[in-house]
Design an enzyme around this catalytic site. Sequence first.
Site, PDB file in Angstrom:
ATOM      1  N   CYS A 169       0.815  -1.215   0.000  1.00  0.00           N
ATOM      2  CA  CYS A 169       0.000   0.000   0.000  1.00  0.00           C
ATOM      3  C   CYS A 169       0.849   1.266   0.000  1.00  0.00           C
ATOM      4  CB  CYS A 169      -0.970   0.004   1.183  1.00  0.00           C
ATOM      5  SG  CYS A 169      -0.157   0.201   2.773  1.00  0.00           S
TER       6      CYS A 169
ATOM      7  N   CYS B  99      -3.219  -0.570   8.805  1.00  0.00           N
ATOM      8  CA  CYS B  99      -2.625   0.661   9.333  1.00  0.00           C
ATOM      9  C   CYS B  99      -2.426   0.564  10.846  1.00  0.00           C
ATOM     10  CB  CYS B  99      -3.493   1.873   8.992  1.00  0.00           C
ATOM     11  SG  CYS B  99      -3.588   2.230   7.235  1.00  0.00           S
TER      12      CYS B  99
END
Length: 142
Positions: free
Chosen positions: A33, A103
């Site tokens: 990502c 995250c």
Amino acid sequence: MYSEKVMDHFQNPRNMGEIEDASGVGTVGNAKCGDIMRIFLDIDEDGIIREARFKTFGCGAAVATSSMATELVKGRTVQEALQVTNKAVMEALDGLPPVKVHCSLLAEEAIHAALWDYAQKQGVVIQGLEKPKADIHDGDSE
């Protein structure tokens, strides 16, 4: 999609920046990502985290989880900071969309990497802390 707390920590991040001569610095990233997270810790002689700061290159959720992670470790002992998990970060932010859970994992890993760096610099062992894997991983653990 995002909670009010996630949006608040993204738009008004806490503890952004660096700590010069930090006691410990941890850098982690997700190659898939593109998020890269660096956490800086200032730890006193009693093992209390006086200051925590971050620099993150990534999406809004990456910034928000970095911001919240630094808030959660400030004022805690090294051992208490080790207990801050990705789930704790997500709960403190009132949740994350499933595609953004990675995250919060990066935030946990960055804290651990900074604690590992501190332990190496100080020549101490932090009970329960494992050596970080690679600094940048491919995200297959999501």
